[in-house]
Structures are given as structure tokens and as C-alpha cells.
Write an enzyme that holds these catalytic residues in place. Structure first.
Site, mmCIF file in Angstrom:
data_model
loop_
_atom_site.group_PDB
_atom_site.id
_atom_site.type_symbol
_atom_site.label_atom_id
_atom_site.label_comp_id
_atom_site.label_asym_id
_atom_site.label_seq_id
_atom_site.Cartn_x
_atom_site.Cartn_y
_atom_site.Cartn_z
ATOM 1 N N LEU A 121 0.826 -1.211 0.000
ATOM 2 C CA LEU A 121 0.000 0.000 0.000
ATOM 3 C C LEU A 121 0.861 1.262 0.000
ATOM 4 O O LEU A 121 0.626 2.205 0.745
ATOM 5 C CB LEU A 121 -0.960 0.031 1.202
ATOM 6 C CG LEU A 121 -2.112 -0.963 1.149
ATOM 7 C CD1 LEU A 121 -3.007 -0.783 2.345
ATOM 8 C CD2 LEU A 121 -2.908 -0.791 -0.136
ATOM 9 N N CYS A 122 1.895 1.241 -0.814
ATOM 10 C CA CYS A 122 2.705 2.446 -0.910
ATOM 11 C C CYS A 122 3.112 2.648 -2.364
ATOM 12 O O CYS A 122 4.253 2.962 -2.666
ATOM 13 C CB CYS A 122 3.918 2.370 -0.004
ATOM 14 S SG CYS A 122 4.772 0.813 -0.093
ATOM 15 N N GLY A 123 2.175 2.431 -3.265
ATOM 16 C CA GLY A 123 2.442 2.685 -4.672
ATOM 17 C C GLY A 123 3.482 1.731 -5.222
ATOM 18 O O GLY A 123 3.519 0.556 -4.853
#
Lengths: 290, 140
Positions: free
Chosen positions: A89-91
Site C-alpha cells: 500500500l505504498c504505490g
């Protein structure tokens, strides 16, 4: 066409997601600030270290040290110190740095590569592909201490000193700004001594007094130099991770917002359609009674 | 008033001290070093120990414990830099933690075999933590 009930359910889901992503974004922003401070705090030491190395390099030309050993010809085996995050969940943060590492090991394959991983993501990726992950270290959100970075660097140094690897690369994410981070590879072993500013070997170094003597100082300075680079890389990667998470969670929050307004529109349409239908039925019923 | 020179104590995690000082006493690996202004350019290794820096006013002394590192005196204005692996002001030391670290280091020494780098590391850690405990006791 979905019933109003179903649409309401989907709006509720989107709102819940939006709340979570918004919270994650705010947490990442707060941690980013702290991580950015750490990056700033690590810089003076790293710079000083380079200065000292540069002036020492001049005074000790041609000195022998295990960490300066260069393999003849092509390296037989390589080591990679890979820095990723523990969580997603951090690109593209994890995937782009892993891709960079994967490019490096491509020509060596699992038999001729050793990995030291910071962060679960990288370790899992390479372990699944049959690579030898010698050591793994988690990444606490607050970053890691210099002593921990030192322990990691030592694992890499020991592999190199034992001759198990001929080159050690550091693959990490450089922190440019909160919005932009770049995956980067850096060869840290064998050490390439930094050049003095003007590239000259002579100069003020000649006047230095060394205690005990340049060789011994260099011998204890070299490992420390590697440790500093590793620490710096970890600190920058942690900041990058928070930056990447903040950006992607901010985008997710915006997307959830768009989704909610679209669904609300559909809901209102469906509601109106139902009302219109009902009126038509009543009117139709009244007509029939005439 | 004595001549002053700039002193910096830097660790990888922060800049601990950046001041004009009149005198610094540092634990060189070959023995204690006292540094006044106009010292000749020097580069030396530091052992675990205490750094005492007398600030420009001549009265206040900054008392720092380091775990070892390097000291450089640059040519010119005599800018002095201490690159420490870790450093803390004496009043920052948490004595319970220092004692726990000391016990852990002793355990590490007992567990390590002769001549390994772990043993050297453990000895160093014991020396550092003994100084932390002593310095912290002396303070309170």
C-alpha cells in the site's frame, strides 16, 4: 440496474475505505516528517566521513586492505543489500526497487547471488525465486538505529571478506522529495575511495599528523565508511517509503471521493426513477377506476 | 580570554555539539589528548571514553561519553571534528539502561570464543558501558 439498497451499501463501503486511506495518509505524513529529519541529521556525518576518507586516501596511496580487494576479471558472485519496506500500500515503492535488484542479479542467477534484505517485501520476493537470503531485517516505522545498520553492513562485509562475493551492491530508494523517490544501485564493495575535491592527492594532507599511523586509521575507518553508506541508504529508503505511501494513499482517498459522488448520483437517479414509477402506477390505477 | 576554535561532535544520527571551545580533552586510542587552539592538523582514532569540552566562556564544560570514533583537526582555523559511532551527553544517560547494556555486553563476552570479532566487539562495549555508568553516577 442495482437497487437503491445495494447502491447505499456500496457507498458505505467506499466511505469506509476512504476513512482508512485518509488515516494512513495522515500517519505517513507524520512519519515522513520524522524520517526527513533523520535524513537531514545523517548528512553531516556522511559528509564528514567522505572528507576524512578523501584526505586519508591521499596519505595512504596503495595501501592493502581486505575491503579494497578487487576481483580479477569478471566477478564470480555478487551480493546485494536490498532495502524495501515491510508492507505494501505504498504505490510502486517496493516493486520498483525490487525490479532494480532483479536486473542486477539477472546475469548471475540464484547460485551466484547472496542477498541481505531489509524489509519483508524484498526477502519474500527473492526467497520465492530460490535465491539465498542470508539475512533479513524488519523495518520499524521509526527507522533503524546506526547500530542496527552496522550489524547489517557487517553481514555484507563478512561475506565479502570471506570471498563468497566479489562485489556488494546496495539497492535502495533515494529520497528526492516527498513526491519523488528514485530506486538506486550503488557499489559499496570493493570500496572506491572518494576523490578529493580537485582530484589532487597532495595538498593539505601532507601536513597531517596521524596517530597511530595512516594505515591503521584507514583500517578502522573503511568498515565504518561502509556502515555509514548503509545507514544513509536505510534512512533515505524509510523516508521514501513514507513519501510513497503518503502520495498513493492521497490518490486513493481522492479516488474514493470520486467513487462516492458517482454512486450518490446513481442512487438519486434510482430513487427518482422509483418515485416516477410509483406516480405512474397511481395515475394509471386512478384512470382505470373512471 | 583564551583563544577559541570550533568543535563539532557528530554521530550518524545527529550533531551533538557544535560550539566554539577553548579546550577539548578526548580519549585518543594512544592516550588522552588535550587540544587547545592552533593545534597542528591531526587525525586519530578515539577509544570509548569521555570527551570534555570547555566552552568559549571558559567556565561551562560539555561532558560527553562516546563509544569510540575518530578525531580530525583540519588545517587552517583548526576546525575540530569528532566522528563518534554513538555519543550522548552525560545528563542524557539513562543509568538503568546503561547497566542493562553493560550486563548484556558481559554476557556477550562470555559467549564469544577467543579471537573472534564478537569478542573484540564485546570488550569494546563493556568499556563503553562502564564509562557510561561511571560518568552517570558521578553526575548525580
Amino acid at each position: 440496474m442495482a437497487t437503491p439498497r445495494q447502491i447505499r451499501g456500496r457507498i458505505r463501503v467506499a466511505k469506509n475505505i476512504q476513512q482508512i486511506t485518509k488515516a494512513m495518509k495522515m500517519v505517513a505524513a507524520a512519519r515522513l516528517r520524522r524520517a526527513q529529519e533523520a535524513v537531514g541529521a545523517a548528512r553531516p556525518y556522511a559528509k564528514k566521513m567522505r572528507d576524512v576518507m578523501a584526505s586519508l586516501g591521499g596519505a595512504t596511496g596503495g595501501v592493502q586492505h581486505p575491503l579494497l580487494r578487487r576481483a580479477e576479471g569478471e566477478p564470480r558472485a555478487i551480493g546485494i543489500l536490498l532495502i524495501t519496506g515491510d508492507r505494501g500500500l505504498c504505490g510502486a515503492y517496493n516493486s520498483s526497487v525490487i525490479r532494480k535488484a532483479n536486473d542486477l542479479v539477472k546475469s548471475f542467477g540464484p547460485e551466484r547471488t547472496k542477498l541481505v534484505c531489509v524489509g519483508k517485501k524484498g526477502a519474500t520476493f527473492f526467497r520465492r525465486r530460490g535465491f539465498d537470503v542470508v539475512a533479513e531485517h524488519p523495518v520499524p516505522a521509526t527507522g533503524i538505529s546506526f547500530a542496527e545498520a552496522q550489524a547489517l553492513a557487517k553481514t555484507g562485509r563478512d561475506l565479502f571478506a570471506a570471498g563468497e562475493i566479489d562485489v556488494l551492491y546496495l539497492v535502495y530508494t533515494r529520497f528526492l522529495s516527498a513526491l519523488s523517490q528514485r530506486p538506486q544501485e550503488l557499489q559499496i564493495l570493493p570500496i572506491d575511495p572518494p576523490e578529493t575535491e580537485n582530484g589532487a592527492v597532495a595538498g593539505p594532507t601532507a601536513e597531517y599528523l596521524f596517530e597511530p599511523d595512516p594505515e591503521e586509521i584507514l583500517a578502522s575507518l573503511l568498515p565504518r565508511y561502509v556502515d555509514t553508506q548503509v545507514y544513509q541508504a536505510v534512512v533515505e529508503s524509510v523516508a521514501s517509503e513514507h513519501g510513497a505511501r503518503m502520495t498513493s494513499m492521497s490518490a486513493a482517498t481522492d479516488n474514493a471521493g470520486t467513487m462516492i459522488s458517482k454512486l450518490t448520483l446513481t442512487l438519486n437517479r434510482a430513487r427518482q426513477a422509483a418515485i416516477t414509477k410509483e406516480i405512474a402506477e397511481i395515475v394509471g390505477g386512478a384512470e382505470a377506476l373512471k | 580570554m583564551a583563544t577559541t576554535y570550533p568543535l563539532e561532535v557528530v554521530t550518524p544520527e545527529r550533531v551533538l555539539l557544535s560550539e566554539q571551545v577553548t579546550m577539548t580533552i578526548a580519549p585518543g586510542s594512544e592516550g588522552q589528548l588535550g587540544i587547545l587552539a592552533h593545534h597542528m592538523p591531526l587525525m586519530t582514532e578515539l577509544a570509548p571514553g569521555e570527551v570534555l569540552a570547555t566552552l568559549a566562556d571558559g567556565r561551562t564544560t560539555s561532558h560527553i561519553v562516546i563509544s569510540g570514533g575518530f578525531l580530525e583537526i583540519a588545517a587552517g582555523e583548526g576546525r575540530t571534528t569528532i566522528l563518534a559511532d554513538s555519543a550522548e551527553r552525560v545528563d542524557e544517560i539513562d543509568i538503568t539502561r546503561a547497566e542493562a547494556d553493560l550486563a548484556a555486553a558481559r554476557q556477550m563476552l562470555a559467549d564469544s570464543s577467543e579471537g573472534t570479532s564478537e569478542q573484540i566487539e564485546a570488550r569494546r562495549s563493556i568499556a563503553h558501558n562502564e564509562i557510561r555508568v561511571r560518568a552517570s553516577r558521578g553526575q548525580s
